[in-house]
Write an enzyme that holds these catalytic residues in place. Structure first.
Site, PDB file in Angstrom:
ATOM      1  N   HIS A  15       1.152  -1.007   0.519  1.00 50.08           N
ATOM      2  CA  HIS A  15      -0.142   0.053   0.378  1.00 50.08           C
ATOM      3  C   HIS A  15       0.603   1.575   0.451  1.00 50.08           C
ATOM      4  O   HIS A  15       2.081   1.340   1.098  1.00 50.08           O
ATOM      5  CB  HIS A  15      -0.846   0.134   1.397  1.00 50.08           C
ATOM      6  CG  HIS A  15      -1.926  -0.990   1.334  1.00 50.08           C
ATOM      7  ND1 HIS A  15      -2.955  -1.465   1.073  1.00 50.08           N
ATOM      8  CD2 HIS A  15      -1.519  -2.663   2.184  1.00 50.08           C
ATOM      9  CE1 HIS A  15      -3.991  -2.380   1.483  1.00 50.08           C
ATOM     10  NE2 HIS A  15      -2.336  -2.943   1.614  1.00 50.08           N
ATOM     11  N   LYS A  99      -8.348  -6.553  -7.000  1.00 52.09           N
ATOM     12  CA  LYS A  99      -9.028  -6.724  -5.267  1.00 52.09           C
ATOM     13  C   LYS A  99     -10.327  -7.357  -4.727  1.00 52.09           C
ATOM     14  O   LYS A  99     -10.840  -6.011  -5.002  1.00 52.09           O
ATOM     15  CB  LYS A  99      -7.710  -6.335  -4.584  1.00 52.09           C
ATOM     16  CG  LYS A  99      -7.753  -6.073  -3.359  1.00 52.09           C
ATOM     17  CD  LYS A  99      -6.910  -7.071  -3.042  1.00 52.09           C
ATOM     18  CE  LYS A  99      -6.497  -8.002  -1.305  1.00 52.09           C
ATOM     19  NZ  LYS A  99      -5.560  -6.698  -0.290  1.00 52.09           N
ATOM     20  N   HIS A 136      -8.508 -10.658  -0.627  1.00 54.01           N
ATOM     21  CA  HIS A 136      -8.943 -10.454   0.868  1.00 54.01           C
ATOM     22  C   HIS A 136      -9.721 -11.257   2.000  1.00 54.01           C
ATOM     23  O   HIS A 136     -10.992 -11.150   2.237  1.00 54.01           O
ATOM     24  CB  HIS A 136      -8.901  -8.988   1.196  1.00 54.01           C
ATOM     25  CG  HIS A 136      -8.720  -9.135   3.015  1.00 54.01           C
ATOM     26  ND1 HIS A 136      -7.964  -7.690   3.879  1.00 54.01           N
ATOM     27  CD2 HIS A 136      -9.853  -9.551   3.815  1.00 54.01           C
ATOM     28  CE1 HIS A 136      -7.859  -7.971   4.903  1.00 54.01           C
ATOM     29  NE2 HIS A 136      -8.846  -8.939   5.336  1.00 54.01           N
ATOM     30  N   HIS A 174      -1.872 -12.062   2.042  1.00 51.41           N
ATOM     31  CA  HIS A 174      -1.854 -11.735   3.346  1.00 51.41           C
ATOM     32  C   HIS A 174      -2.249 -13.153   4.261  1.00 51.41           C
ATOM     33  O   HIS A 174      -2.587 -13.274   4.622  1.00 51.41           O
ATOM     34  CB  HIS A 174      -1.554 -10.731   3.944  1.00 51.41           C
ATOM     35  CG  HIS A 174      -3.275 -10.311   3.431  1.00 51.41           C
ATOM     36  ND1 HIS A 174      -4.174 -10.746   3.994  1.00 51.41           N
ATOM     37  CD2 HIS A 174      -3.283  -9.166   3.181  1.00 51.41           C
ATOM     38  CE1 HIS A 174      -5.300  -9.854   3.671  1.00 51.41           C
ATOM     39  NE2 HIS A 174      -4.454  -8.879   2.800  1.00 51.41           N
ATOM     40  N   ASP A 247       2.930  -5.872   2.303  1.00 51.42           N
ATOM     41  CA  ASP A 247       1.120  -5.900   3.077  1.00 51.42           C
ATOM     42  C   ASP A 247       1.982  -4.148   3.641  1.00 51.42           C
ATOM     43  O   ASP A 247       0.919  -4.308   4.436  1.00 51.42           O
ATOM     44  CB  ASP A 247       0.587  -6.765   3.618  1.00 51.42           C
ATOM     45  CG  ASP A 247      -0.525  -6.216   4.273  1.00 51.42           C
ATOM     46  OD1 ASP A 247      -1.673  -5.105   3.395  1.00 51.42           O
ATOM     47  OD2 ASP A 247      -1.472  -7.250   4.902  1.00 51.42           O
TER      48      ASP A 247
HETATM   49  C1  NCD Z   1      -4.250  -2.125   5.454  1.00 52.21           C
HETATM   50  C2  NCD Z   1      -4.410  -0.838   4.818  1.00 52.21           C
HETATM   51  O1  NCD Z   1      -4.063  -0.213   5.923  1.00 52.21           O
HETATM   52  O2  NCD Z   1      -4.840  -0.509   4.379  1.00 52.21           O
HETATM   53  N1  NCD Z   1      -4.024  -2.760   6.357  1.00 52.21           N
HETATM   54  C3  NCD Z   1      -3.548  -4.220   7.092  1.00 52.21           C
HETATM   55  O3  NCD Z   1      -3.888  -4.416   8.358  1.00 52.21           O
HETATM   56  N2  NCD Z   1      -3.327  -4.518   6.384  1.00 52.21           N
HETATM   57  C4  NCD Z   1      -5.110  -3.046   4.095  1.00 52.21           C
HETATM   58  C5  NCD Z   1      -5.449  -4.941   4.031  1.00 52.21           C
HETATM   59  O4  NCD Z   1      -4.872  -4.987   3.296  1.00 52.21           O
HETATM   60  O5  NCD Z   1      -5.979  -5.295   4.831  1.00 52.21           O
HETATM   61 ZN    ZN Z   2      -2.576  -5.168   2.113  1.00 52.32          ZN
END
Ligand code: NCD
Ligand code: ZN
Length: 344
Positions: A15, A99, A136, A174, A247
């Protein structure tokens, strides 16, 4: 072994956020990596090819001079995603996946899909054009305990999708459980999974015993140590279905250290080294290159990166915090010593 050279790795799940945040997140994502799958959960989310193109340009504008790194863009599926948009995405050349976020599952997922049955025509089209589905994999049913949400997603939804769309390429993102490892291991070739550094390095005791550690809170949430062990075995096995996806999910220090703290770990400042440490501790440094640099590229049908990187055994401390927009951010493992160092 005191140093290891591997084909330059890629990050198959990250991200970056947007606007001013990109000045921090883009150079961090490019640290050692050749390419990255850029998740689309902006606010509003990246739901069209046009929005993905504009976002890609904002990202590239923040790439330091002389650094080559390629953002691999992703569309965010909603109940209203059209099959025409999927066809346009497949043709544009810079979108590499779509996604699925269950509505309400995680950060900026309010526009996500409310029922997988709503997107059957979209999944049909993705299967036809060879677009990767990134999942997800958690249910959001409030009756389901947060630690069971991934396992219940497999039972209620994933098995059905795998059965109904036998050619659809999908990445169970993940993964955090032994059920996830088992499912992917025994699923057909078109099913793979990413594994984060935090789920390899930590379990829920690390997050909760002796006081709550907000910087270890991410979704799917850390599970018990037996699940952590399954993930370590999967990542270090050499099985080509498992590959690196950090992630890395930046949130400011204030947003994490709050009475309602955000989910997400900002792992990019030491991502390569943290993975190397896991493989070293498992006696599996010889498997790092497959996990970090080959398996994901093979799954996405992209060539391997042309350069290599060298990671040396050398202790250093992960910084306690780094500047981030008008605030600061705490990286994963802040203040800890890592025994490997990648030098650019
Ligand atoms: C991610 C985010 O902050 O965008 N957060 C996380 O805990 N992994 C979103 C996600 O991938 O679930
Ligand atoms: Zn993520």
């Amino acid at each position: 072994m005191d140093q290891i050279s591997i084909i330059q790795p890629d990050d198959w799940h990250l991200h970056l956020r947007d606007n001013e945040a990109l000045a921090t997140t883009v150079p961090a994502a490019a640290r050692g990596f050749g390419r990255g799958i850029v998740m689309p959960n902006l606010s509003p989310p990246v739901t069209t090819v046009a929005a993905a193109k504009a976002y890609r340009e904002r990202i590239l504008a923040n790439l330091p001079v002389g650094v080559s790194w390629e953002p691999l863009m992703v569309l965010y599926l909603t109940d209203n995603t059209s099959v025409d948009e999927i066809r346009r995405a497949a043709e544009c050349g810079f979108i590499h996946g779509c996604k699925y976020y269950p509505a309400g599952a995680t950060t900026n997922s309010d526009s996500g899909v409310t029922d997988l049955a709503n997107i059957n025509p979209v999944l049909e089209t993705m299967q036809e054009v060879g677009m990767v589905l990134q999942l997800h994999g958690e249910v959001t049913d409030c009756a389901i305990d947060i630690f069971d949400r991934e396992a219940v997603f497999i039972e209620r939804h994933l098995q059905r999708i795998v059965d109904d769309f036998p050619q659809l390429k999908m990445v169970f993102e993940h993964i955090t459980t032994s059920q996830g490892v088992q499912f992917v291991t025994s699923a057909p070739e078109n099913v793979a999974a990413t594994i984060t550094p935090q789920h390899l390095l930590y379990n829920r005791n690390d997050m909760l015993v002796g006081g709550i550690k907000p910087h270890l809170f991410c979704l799917p949430v850390l599970k018990r140590n037996t699940h952590q062990q399954s993930l370590i075995e999967a990542a270090t096995s050499g099985n080509k279905k498992f590959f690196l996806g950090t992630d890395s999910a930046p949130h400011s220090k204030n947003d994490k250290e709050s009475s309602c703290g955000c989910a997400g770990c900002f792992s990019h400042p030491a991502a390569i080294e943290l993975y190397t440490e896991v493989f070293d501790q498992a006696g599996a440094l010889d498997k790092l290159e497959a996990f970090a640099s080959k398996n994901g590229a093979d799954f996405y049908q992209l060539p391997y990166n042309k350069t290599s990187i060298t990671i040396r055994r050398k202790a250093w401390n992960i910084p306690m915090s780094l500047p981030f927009t008008d605030s600061e951010i705490v990286p994963l493992g802040a203040g800890n010593t890592v025994n490997w160092k990648f030098e650019q």
